[in-house]
Scaffold this active site. Structure first.
Site, PDB file in Angstrom:
ATOM      1  N   GLY A  13       0.825  -1.208   0.000  1.00  0.00           N
ATOM      2  CA  GLY A  13       0.000   0.000   0.000  1.00  0.00           C
ATOM      3  C   GLY A  13       0.855   1.252   0.000  1.00  0.00           C
ATOM      4  O   GLY A  13       1.840   1.346   0.740  1.00  0.00           O
ATOM      5  N   GLY A  15      -0.743   4.601  -0.127  1.00  0.00           N
ATOM      6  CA  GLY A  15      -1.706   5.686  -0.063  1.00  0.00           C
ATOM      7  C   GLY A  15      -1.221   6.761   0.887  1.00  0.00           C
ATOM      8  O   GLY A  15      -0.014   7.028   0.986  1.00  0.00           O
ATOM      9  N   GLY A  18       1.060   4.841   3.566  1.00  0.00           N
ATOM     10  CA  GLY A  18       2.132   4.041   2.978  1.00  0.00           C
ATOM     11  C   GLY A  18       3.171   4.878   2.255  1.00  0.00           C
ATOM     12  O   GLY A  18       4.386   4.636   2.385  1.00  0.00           O
ATOM     13  N   SER A  19       2.730   5.891   1.502  1.00  0.00           N
ATOM     14  CA  SER A  19       3.705   6.684   0.747  1.00  0.00           C
ATOM     15  C   SER A  19       4.616   7.458   1.700  1.00  0.00           C
ATOM     16  O   SER A  19       5.811   7.644   1.422  1.00  0.00           O
ATOM     17  CB  SER A  19       2.985   7.628  -0.226  1.00  0.00           C
ATOM     18  N   GLU A 130       0.482  -0.230  16.326  1.00  0.00           N
ATOM     19  CA  GLU A 130       0.354   1.043  17.061  1.00  0.00           C
ATOM     20  C   GLU A 130      -0.474   2.064  16.296  1.00  0.00           C
ATOM     21  O   GLU A 130      -1.240   2.848  16.883  1.00  0.00           O
ATOM     22  CB  GLU A 130       1.750   1.615  17.361  1.00  0.00           C
ATOM     23  N   VAL A 133      -4.787   2.545  16.357  1.00  0.00           N
ATOM     24  CA  VAL A 133      -5.614   3.326  17.287  1.00  0.00           C
ATOM     25  C   VAL A 133      -4.953   4.665  17.552  1.00  0.00           C
ATOM     26  O   VAL A 133      -3.783   4.738  17.954  1.00  0.00           O
ATOM     27  CB  VAL A 133      -5.810   2.580  18.630  1.00  0.00           C
ATOM     28  N   GLY A 188      -7.679  14.402   4.409  1.00  0.00           N
ATOM     29  CA  GLY A 188      -7.145  13.025   4.445  1.00  0.00           C
ATOM     30  C   GLY A 188      -7.453  12.304   5.746  1.00  0.00           C
ATOM     31  O   GLY A 188      -6.887  11.263   6.030  1.00  0.00           O
ATOM     32  N   ASP A 202     -15.515   3.104  12.928  1.00  0.00           N
ATOM     33  CA  ASP A 202     -14.064   3.204  13.121  1.00  0.00           C
ATOM     34  C   ASP A 202     -13.747   3.293  14.625  1.00  0.00           C
ATOM     35  O   ASP A 202     -12.871   2.584  15.129  1.00  0.00           O
ATOM     36  CB  ASP A 202     -13.565   4.451  12.363  1.00  0.00           C
ATOM     37  N   LYS A 206     -11.744   0.682  17.227  1.00  0.00           N
ATOM     38  CA  LYS A 206     -10.651   1.115  18.105  1.00  0.00           C
ATOM     39  C   LYS A 206     -10.985   0.825  19.573  1.00  0.00           C
ATOM     40  O   LYS A 206     -10.107   0.443  20.348  1.00  0.00           O
ATOM     41  CB  LYS A 206     -10.377   2.599  17.877  1.00  0.00           C
TER      42      LYS A 206
END
Ligand SMILES: NC(=O)c1ccc[n+]([C@@H]2O[C@H](COP(=O)([O-])OP(=O)(O)OC[C@H]3O[C@@H](n4cnc5c(N)ncnc54)[C@H](O)[C@@H]3O)[C@@H](O)[C@H]2O)c1
Ligand SMILES: N[C@@H](CCO)C(=O)O
Ligand code: NA
Length: 448
Positions: A13, A15, A18-19, A130, A133, A188, A202, A206
């Protein structure tokens, strides 16, 4: 000079998160190698479309659409694709080869954590998360390691940046939920499907993860009571403000004793009123905060960026360094402990307080009738404020058009009672012939 062989790192990934992980890995390679005691070699980045345009400029030759091939021969696999499939299969594949895995995927950890942790334990690998959450905020490791010798009693968390951003904009600028969500998405913060954020899913994932670690118990995500923020109105926010509260979407994990005296835990997510003096009230924008109460440590607050690509990359890289050091120095992988195996109690069993805003007919005897409903349900009133139609209280709109024809608004705060009694009371009030409309029912959390 470093004598150890390079640690082979595969990234799945590229995104938002990841980038940034790839960029930092490449830019800080020397420094990271010094900290680990071996170079971290990024062997490739698996993506859906190798030719897609990306915000971060990364070497083209690293990209591949063959994730499985990339995984084979890796020491550490970082999963930042999100979703259940194929992330679960790929993580399982990585663990089956003995590789350590780092992920930010709360949906996956909340739904399938136990089987993946088991698999990791069996092969002596390490699975860390890590970033899953509260993004950049260190909270998994503090709960699992730093507080391992203490007894966590309660966690009160703002763990979703998108909803905190939205509620904050509604509170401070009067933005609509839709407008604030649009901006949070641009920044984002939001998930690919923002229903996960505003519907509370979401935060529910968590909460399941936090409760599992804090109480050494497997907490299935479906046992976490969930309510999102989609029903919250500007009117409720303004009423809260006028009464000295802010509305926050909270993840609450606590030890509780059920009506049958059985000790258990509760994990739940809902929007609640928080006193404006409470430390959680000053968490603005996309920030997160996790307020932990432990027997010996007392009150602790973890605060910072809960979302955002580069911020979340920090947590991912922390886990990566931890795994890489283990590769160099040896030692067992960090494991989850579930020995306490406490029952997860239903939300009806927990004790809380409500604030109820009720529009009633403004006629003699109404207050007595409403007070009787409270006593019928065994709930005691802690505060009562009555506003006649058109009263200036800093709240907009306030009484409905109908109430201008002789209605009044009651803002009623309750003492603590069981959720079961309070929700039955709220229903009875709504159905009562003295009431015209219930305009808001919110729990009050975080007693000072
Ligand atoms: N963005 C945040 O602020 C944030 C914070 C904390 C945790 N997370 C978690 O981090 C993870 C990644 O989030 P993101 O915001 O970077 O997501 P994103 O949608 O921006 O990026 C996902 C990346 O995965 C790749 N991908 C997706 N499915 C794939 C497949 N089947 N095969 C190959 N590649 C595939 C995509 O090409 C893309 O590069 C998610 O689990 C998310 O919940 C994100
Ligand atoms: N969508 C999530 C990203 C971080 O997990 C949030 O808004 O908090
Ligand atoms: Na974190």
């Amino acid at each position: 000079m470093n004598q150890n062989r390079p640690i082979r790192v595969a990234l799945l990934g590229a995104g938002s998160v990841g980038s940034q992980v790839a960029r930092i890995l490449l830019e800080n390679a020397e420094e990271l190698a010094a900290r680990v005691g071996a170079p971290l070699l990024l062997t490739g980045i698996a993506v859906r479309n190798v030719d897609a345009k990306r915000d971060v400029d990364l070497p083209k030759e690293l990209f591949t659409d063959d994730a499985e091939r990339l995984i084979l021969g890796s020491d550490i696999v970082i999963e930042l694709m999100g979703g259940i499939d194929p992330a679960k299969h790929l993580i399982s594949l990585a663990l089956s080869t003995g590789a350590d895995v780092v992920t930010a995927n709360k949906a996956l950890v909340a739904a399938h954590g136990p089987e993946l942790f088991d698999q990791a334990r069996r092969v002596g690998a390490q699975l860390t998360y890590e970033a899953a959450v509260a993004g950049a905020i260190p909270i998994i490791r503090p709960l699992r390691d730093s507080l391992a010798g203490d007894r966590v009693e309660r966690i009160l968390g703002i763990v979703n940046g998108t909803t905190n951003f939205i509620l904050d904009r509604m509170h401070t600028r009067g933005d609509s939920l839709e407008e604030a969500l649009r901006i949070a998405t641009e920044l984002g913060y939001a998930e690919a499907d923002p229903t996960a954020d505003i519907g509370g899913y979401d935060a529910q994932q968590k909460a399941a993860i936090l409760a599992s670690i804090a109480f050494h118990t497997e907490v299935p995500v479906e046992l976490v009571h969930r309510e999102g923020i989609t029903e919250i109105t500007i009117e409720q926010i303004e009423r809260a403000k006028a009464a000295g509260f802010v509305v926050k979407l909270l993840a609450i994990c606590e030890r509780v004793t059920g009506s049958d005296g059985v000790e258990g835990i509760s994990a739940r997510v809902y929007p609640a009123l928080v006193d404006e003096q409470h430390p959680l009230a000053s968490v603005h924008g996309g920030n997160n905060a996790v307020f932990v109460q432990a027997q010996a440590a007392g009150d602790l607050m973890f605060y910072g960026a809960g979302a955002g690509g580069v911020e979340t990359a920090s947590a991912v890289l922390g886990d990566l360094v931890s795994s890489a050091r283990r590769r160099v120095n040896g030692g067992p992988g960090l494991g989850e402990s579930t020995h306490a195996d406490l029952p997860v109690l239903e939300v009806g069993e927990i004790t809380t307080r409500y604030q109820i805003i009720l529009e009633v007919h403004d006629r003699p005897g109404v207050l007595a009738e409403i007070a009787k409903v409270f006593s019928d349900f065994g709930v005691s009133v802690s505060t009562l404020e009555q506003r006649s139609a058109g009263a200036q209280d800093g709240a907009p709109a306030g009484p409905s058009a109908e109430s201008a024809e002789g209605g009044a608004t009651l803002v009623i705060g309750t003492h603590a009672a069981t959720e079961r009694a309070l929700s039955a009371l709220a229903e009875a009030l709504a159905a009562h012939e003295a009431s015209r409309r219930v305009t808001g029912v919110l729990r009050v959390e975080g007693a000072l």
